[in-house]
Design a protein around this motif. Structure first.
Motif, PDB file in Angstrom:
ATOM      1  N   ASN A   2      25.133  -5.227 -24.934  1.00  0.00           N
ATOM      2  CA  ASN A   2      25.365  -4.367 -23.137  1.00  0.00           C
ATOM      3  C   ASN A   2      25.235  -3.358 -22.850  1.00  0.00           C
ATOM      4  O   ASN A   2      25.664  -2.973 -22.305  1.00  0.00           O
ATOM      5  CB  ASN A   2      27.068  -5.502 -23.040  1.00  0.00           C
ATOM      6  CG  ASN A   2      27.649  -4.663 -23.684  1.00  0.00           C
ATOM      7  OD1 ASN A   2      27.574  -3.711 -24.244  1.00  0.00           O
ATOM      8  ND2 ASN A   2      28.938  -4.666 -22.947  1.00  0.00           N
ATOM      9  N   GLN A  23      17.176  -6.605 -26.938  1.00  0.00           N
ATOM     10  CA  GLN A  23      16.997  -6.992 -25.683  1.00  0.00           C
ATOM     11  C   GLN A  23      16.290  -7.838 -25.163  1.00  0.00           C
ATOM     12  O   GLN A  23      16.032  -8.386 -24.344  1.00  0.00           O
ATOM     13  CB  GLN A  23      18.068  -5.854 -24.476  1.00  0.00           C
ATOM     14  CG  GLN A  23      19.323  -5.055 -25.280  1.00  0.00           C
ATOM     15  CD  GLN A  23      20.142  -4.384 -25.103  1.00  0.00           C
ATOM     16  OE1 GLN A  23      18.987  -3.626 -24.367  1.00  0.00           O
ATOM     17  NE2 GLN A  23      21.062  -3.812 -24.788  1.00  0.00           N
ATOM     18  N   LEU A  91      22.985 -19.232 -18.138  1.00  0.00           N
ATOM     19  CA  LEU A  91      24.486 -19.564 -19.893  1.00  0.00           C
ATOM     20  C   LEU A  91      25.061 -20.559 -18.607  1.00  0.00           C
ATOM     21  O   LEU A  91      25.426 -21.011 -19.407  1.00  0.00           O
ATOM     22  CB  LEU A  91      25.327 -18.418 -18.992  1.00  0.00           C
ATOM     23  CG  LEU A  91      25.255 -17.230 -19.470  1.00  0.00           C
ATOM     24  CD1 LEU A  91      26.129 -15.551 -19.302  1.00  0.00           C
ATOM     25  CD2 LEU A  91      25.041 -17.657 -21.009  1.00  0.00           C
ATOM     26  N   GLU A  97      26.687 -23.223 -26.607  1.00  0.00           N
ATOM     27  CA  GLU A  97      26.475 -22.357 -27.658  1.00  0.00           C
ATOM     28  C   GLU A  97      25.300 -22.944 -29.115  1.00  0.00           C
ATOM     29  O   GLU A  97      24.384 -22.187 -28.766  1.00  0.00           O
ATOM     30  CB  GLU A  97      27.290 -21.838 -28.657  1.00  0.00           C
ATOM     31  CG  GLU A  97      27.377 -20.725 -29.412  1.00  0.00           C
ATOM     32  CD  GLU A  97      27.086 -18.846 -29.320  1.00  0.00           C
ATOM     33  OE1 GLU A  97      25.567 -18.307 -29.412  1.00  0.00           O
ATOM     34  OE2 GLU A  97      28.191 -18.963 -28.059  1.00  0.00           O
ATOM     35  N   HIS A 106      18.906 -16.456 -29.609  1.00  0.00           N
ATOM     36  CA  HIS A 106      20.116 -15.672 -29.328  1.00  0.00           C
ATOM     37  C   HIS A 106      21.077 -16.412 -29.061  1.00  0.00           C
ATOM     38  O   HIS A 106      21.540 -17.430 -28.513  1.00  0.00           O
ATOM     39  CB  HIS A 106      19.850 -14.418 -28.154  1.00  0.00           C
ATOM     40  CG  HIS A 106      18.464 -13.746 -28.683  1.00  0.00           C
ATOM     41  ND1 HIS A 106      18.565 -12.530 -29.052  1.00  0.00           N
ATOM     42  CD2 HIS A 106      17.098 -14.229 -28.031  1.00  0.00           C
ATOM     43  CE1 HIS A 106      17.842 -12.158 -29.627  1.00  0.00           C
ATOM     44  NE2 HIS A 106      16.905 -12.535 -28.422  1.00  0.00           N
ATOM     45  N   PHE A 107      22.232 -15.127 -29.502  1.00  0.00           N
ATOM     46  CA  PHE A 107      23.475 -15.709 -28.214  1.00  0.00           C
ATOM     47  C   PHE A 107      23.937 -16.319 -27.149  1.00  0.00           C
ATOM     48  O   PHE A 107      23.347 -14.836 -26.830  1.00  0.00           O
ATOM     49  CB  PHE A 107      25.078 -15.353 -29.739  1.00  0.00           C
ATOM     50  CG  PHE A 107      25.336 -15.698 -30.870  1.00  0.00           C
ATOM     51  CD1 PHE A 107      25.407 -16.735 -31.904  1.00  0.00           C
ATOM     52  CD2 PHE A 107      24.698 -14.654 -31.871  1.00  0.00           C
ATOM     53  CE1 PHE A 107      25.456 -17.231 -32.635  1.00  0.00           C
ATOM     54  CE2 PHE A 107      24.103 -14.462 -33.544  1.00  0.00           C
ATOM     55  CZ  PHE A 107      24.825 -15.983 -33.705  1.00  0.00           C
ATOM     56  N   ARG A 108      25.309 -16.896 -26.718  1.00  0.00           N
ATOM     57  CA  ARG A 108      25.437 -16.849 -25.332  1.00  0.00           C
ATOM     58  C   ARG A 108      26.119 -15.202 -24.781  1.00  0.00           C
ATOM     59  O   ARG A 108      25.855 -14.572 -24.398  1.00  0.00           O
ATOM     60  CB  ARG A 108      26.087 -18.053 -25.231  1.00  0.00           C
ATOM     61  CG  ARG A 108      25.108 -19.340 -24.812  1.00  0.00           C
ATOM     62  CD  ARG A 108      26.208 -20.342 -25.114  1.00  0.00           C
ATOM     63  NE  ARG A 108      27.904 -20.150 -23.782  1.00  0.00           N
ATOM     64  CZ  ARG A 108      27.227 -20.368 -22.550  1.00  0.00           C
ATOM     65  NH1 ARG A 108      26.248 -20.709 -22.517  1.00  0.00           N
ATOM     66  NH2 ARG A 108      28.907 -20.269 -21.315  1.00  0.00           N
ATOM     67  N   GLU A 109      26.819 -14.885 -25.847  1.00  0.00           N
ATOM     68  CA  GLU A 109      27.506 -13.393 -26.051  1.00  0.00           C
ATOM     69  C   GLU A 109      27.016 -13.249 -25.275  1.00  0.00           C
ATOM     70  O   GLU A 109      27.056 -11.695 -24.835  1.00  0.00           O
ATOM     71  CB  GLU A 109      28.397 -13.196 -26.801  1.00  0.00           C
ATOM     72  CG  GLU A 109      28.225 -12.883 -28.085  1.00  0.00           C
ATOM     73  CD  GLU A 109      28.804 -12.708 -28.954  1.00  0.00           C
ATOM     74  OE1 GLU A 109      28.834 -12.070 -30.093  1.00  0.00           O
ATOM     75  OE2 GLU A 109      29.902 -13.915 -29.282  1.00  0.00           O
ATOM     76  N   ASN A 110      25.261 -13.009 -26.195  1.00  0.00           N
ATOM     77  CA  ASN A 110      24.861 -11.537 -25.726  1.00  0.00           C
ATOM     78  C   ASN A 110      23.887 -11.999 -24.129  1.00  0.00           C
ATOM     79  O   ASN A 110      23.482 -10.210 -24.456  1.00  0.00           O
ATOM     80  CB  ASN A 110      23.117 -11.247 -26.971  1.00  0.00           C
ATOM     81  CG  ASN A 110      23.878 -11.618 -28.973  1.00  0.00           C
ATOM     82  OD1 ASN A 110      25.171 -10.184 -28.069  1.00  0.00           O
ATOM     83  ND2 ASN A 110      23.071 -12.241 -29.732  1.00  0.00           N
ATOM     84  N   ALA A 112      25.807 -12.515 -21.837  1.00  0.00           N
ATOM     85  CA  ALA A 112      26.370 -12.873 -21.087  1.00  0.00           C
ATOM     86  C   ALA A 112      26.124 -11.331 -21.163  1.00  0.00           C
ATOM     87  O   ALA A 112      26.621 -10.405 -19.617  1.00  0.00           O
ATOM     88  CB  ALA A 112      27.504 -13.307 -21.739  1.00  0.00           C
ATOM     89  N   GLY A 113      26.558 -10.069 -22.105  1.00  0.00           N
ATOM     90  CA  GLY A 113      26.599  -8.421 -22.504  1.00  0.00           C
ATOM     91  C   GLY A 113      25.287  -8.196 -22.078  1.00  0.00           C
ATOM     92  O   GLY A 113      25.253  -7.004 -21.243  1.00  0.00           O
TER      93      GLY A 113
END
Length: 126
Positions: A2, A23, A91, A97, A106-110, A112-113
């Motif tokens: 992020n 990114q 998302l 996931e 890539h991960f969802r949290e990435n 979101a970040g």
């Protein structure tokens, strides 16, 4: 994921996002998935706003990775909004996931970040 470095244009008309290689890959692959899931038309226009029509060109316009490992991507505020909206919509469209990882790599949290980093970057472009 992020932390997004931003270099604002001196005229206030936008600037450059300086994304890490990961990114930029997340942005590129997320855009491909989003564009395949949301057909061109009013639904896509609603999701992305006025800068959305330029999303494919924006992703393709990235420069070469610099010596510090950052990839510059020139953006206007409207394009920044479109990228943020695309990530947030993706998302919602791909809530699993596993499915998100399979489709974007890539991960969802990435994602979101990165969206959170773009929100902070908006302060430097406005």
């Amino acid at each position: 994921m992020n932390r997004v470095r931003v270099e604002a244009a001196p005229d206030g008309g936008g600037g450059a996002l300086c994304l890490t290689g990961a990114q930029h890959d997340l942005l590129r692959r997320s855009a491909q998935v989003f564009l395949s899931l949301v057909p061109e038309g009013p639904g896509r226009d609603l999701a992305l706003g006025p800068g959305g029509a330029q999303l494919p060109d924006l992703v393709a316009s990235a420069g070469e990775e610099d010596g510090d490992g950052f990839v510059p991507v020139a953006v206007t505020f409207e394009q920044l909004h479109a990228v943020h909206a695309m990530l947030m919509t993706l998302l919602v469209l791909v809530p699993s996931e596993l499915s998100f990882m399979q489709q974007t790599g890539h991960f969802r949290e990435n994602a979101a970040g990165l969206a959170a980093g773009l929100r902070r970057a908006a302060d430097h472009l406005a």
